[in-house]
Scaffold this motif. Structure first.
Motif, PDB file in Angstrom:
ATOM      1  N   ALA A  39      -1.774   0.918   8.516  1.00  0.00           N
ATOM      2  CA  ALA A  39      -0.607   0.898   7.628  1.00  0.00           C
ATOM      3  C   ALA A  39      -0.820   1.833   6.432  1.00  0.00           C
ATOM      4  O   ALA A  39       0.104   2.543   6.015  1.00  0.00           O
ATOM      5  CB  ALA A  39      -0.315  -0.519   7.158  1.00  0.00           C
ATOM      6  N   TRP A  42      -0.422   5.396   7.596  1.00  0.00           N
ATOM      7  CA  TRP A  42       1.004   5.682   7.788  1.00  0.00           C
ATOM      8  C   TRP A  42       1.693   5.886   6.444  1.00  0.00           C
ATOM      9  O   TRP A  42       2.511   6.779   6.277  1.00  0.00           O
ATOM     10  CB  TRP A  42       1.669   4.577   8.594  1.00  0.00           C
ATOM     11  CG  TRP A  42       3.163   4.702   8.636  1.00  0.00           C
ATOM     12  CD1 TRP A  42       4.067   3.818   8.151  1.00  0.00           C
ATOM     13  CD2 TRP A  42       3.921   5.785   9.177  1.00  0.00           C
ATOM     14  NE1 TRP A  42       5.346   4.279   8.352  1.00  0.00           N
ATOM     15  CE2 TRP A  42       5.281   5.488   8.984  1.00  0.00           C
ATOM     16  CE3 TRP A  42       3.585   6.984   9.796  1.00  0.00           C
ATOM     17  CZ2 TRP A  42       6.306   6.340   9.385  1.00  0.00           C
ATOM     18  CZ3 TRP A  42       4.609   7.840  10.200  1.00  0.00           C
ATOM     19  CH2 TRP A  42       5.948   7.507  10.001  1.00  0.00           C
ATOM     20  N   SER A  43       1.368   5.073   5.475  1.00  0.00           N
ATOM     21  CA  SER A  43       1.982   5.167   4.151  1.00  0.00           C
ATOM     22  C   SER A  43       1.671   6.519   3.512  1.00  0.00           C
ATOM     23  O   SER A  43       2.525   7.120   2.860  1.00  0.00           O
ATOM     24  CB  SER A  43       1.486   4.032   3.266  1.00  0.00           C
ATOM     25  OG  SER A  43       2.079   4.095   2.000  1.00  0.00           O
ATOM     26  N   ARG A  44       0.446   7.021   3.722  1.00  0.00           N
ATOM     27  CA  ARG A  44       0.095   8.345   3.193  1.00  0.00           C
ATOM     28  C   ARG A  44       0.838   9.446   3.948  1.00  0.00           C
ATOM     29  O   ARG A  44       1.223  10.454   3.362  1.00  0.00           O
ATOM     30  CB  ARG A  44      -1.414   8.565   3.277  1.00  0.00           C
ATOM     31  CG  ARG A  44      -2.206   7.756   2.267  1.00  0.00           C
ATOM     32  CD  ARG A  44      -3.663   8.164   2.195  1.00  0.00           C
ATOM     33  NE  ARG A  44      -4.373   8.002   3.454  1.00  0.00           N
ATOM     34  CZ  ARG A  44      -4.973   6.882   3.866  1.00  0.00           C
ATOM     35  NH1 ARG A  44      -4.924   5.803   3.104  1.00  0.00           N
ATOM     36  NH2 ARG A  44      -5.608   6.835   5.013  1.00  0.00           N
ATOM     37  N   PRO A  47       5.310   8.425   2.953  1.00  0.00           N
ATOM     38  CA  PRO A  47       5.445   7.480   1.831  1.00  0.00           C
ATOM     39  C   PRO A  47       6.800   6.787   1.749  1.00  0.00           C
ATOM     40  O   PRO A  47       6.892   5.654   1.286  1.00  0.00           O
ATOM     41  CB  PRO A  47       5.197   8.342   0.594  1.00  0.00           C
ATOM     42  CG  PRO A  47       4.633   9.625   1.071  1.00  0.00           C
ATOM     43  CD  PRO A  47       4.972   9.764   2.515  1.00  0.00           C
ATOM     44  N   ASP A  48       7.847   7.471   2.186  1.00  0.00           N
ATOM     45  CA  ASP A  48       9.184   6.885   2.104  1.00  0.00           C
ATOM     46  C   ASP A  48       9.676   6.368   3.447  1.00  0.00           C
ATOM     47  O   ASP A  48      10.835   5.976   3.584  1.00  0.00           O
ATOM     48  CB  ASP A  48      10.178   7.923   1.557  1.00  0.00           C
ATOM     49  CG  ASP A  48       9.804   8.365   0.145  1.00  0.00           C
ATOM     50  OD1 ASP A  48       9.357   7.504  -0.640  1.00  0.00           O
ATOM     51  OD2 ASP A  48       9.935   9.562  -0.150  1.00  0.00           O
ATOM     52  N   SER A  51       8.206   0.702   7.218  1.00  0.00           N
ATOM     53  CA  SER A  51       6.890   0.088   7.336  1.00  0.00           C
ATOM     54  C   SER A  51       6.466   0.023   8.805  1.00  0.00           C
ATOM     55  O   SER A  51       7.293   0.077   9.715  1.00  0.00           O
ATOM     56  CB  SER A  51       6.894  -1.313   6.721  1.00  0.00           C
ATOM     57  OG  SER A  51       7.800  -2.134   7.406  1.00  0.00           O
TER      58      SER A  51
END
Length: 136
Positions: A39, A42-44, A47-48, A51
């Protein structure tokens, strides 16, 4: 049957995805720490973005193999051409590897290996082949 047909999981004449082994990879079941690491990666990367999907699996977490495959650069409809035909990923279901016409078992195996390596490189998660291979 109709729901499965929308995912090209029923043999129907004219369906470009009809020659498949069905769901080719199992959904990985990982520790909560590994799921959190995925997770965070993936967020890096996005970022937008939405989830990462995850589901409880006892004291572990189940991840979506299809989601991992697509986020590792293998879009639905991906094709790898060879001298005799093409192997690919279903246009409707990222878990299904398909014979797009004239593909050999070696071509399917090469695509399998490419997808496994891509998911490992992107998310450090291993995928497991679901169908049993029998000969060549």
């Amino acid at each position: 049957v109709e729901l499965r047909a929308t995912k090209s999981m029923v043999i129907r004449e004219g369906d470009e995805n009809r020659r498949s082994a069905g769901s080719f990879f199992t959904n990985p079941i990982v520790t909560a720490r590994v799921a959190d690491d995925v997770a965070a990666r993936w967020s890096r990367m996005s970022p937008d973005g939405p989830s990462m999907p995850r589901w409880p699996a006892g004291d572990h977490v189940k991840l979506s193999a299809g989601w991992l495959i697509e986020r590792s650069g293998f879009a639905k409809g991906t094709r790898r051409a060879g001298p005799h035909g093409a192997a690919g990923i279903s246009t409707k279901h990222a878990l299904a590897l398909v014979n797009a016409g004239g593909a050999t078992s070696a071509m399917i195996a090469a695509l399998r290996d490419e997808v496994i390596a891509g998911v490992r490189a992107t998310f450090d998660v291993g995928l497991t082949q679901e169908p049993e291979s029998v000969g060549d």
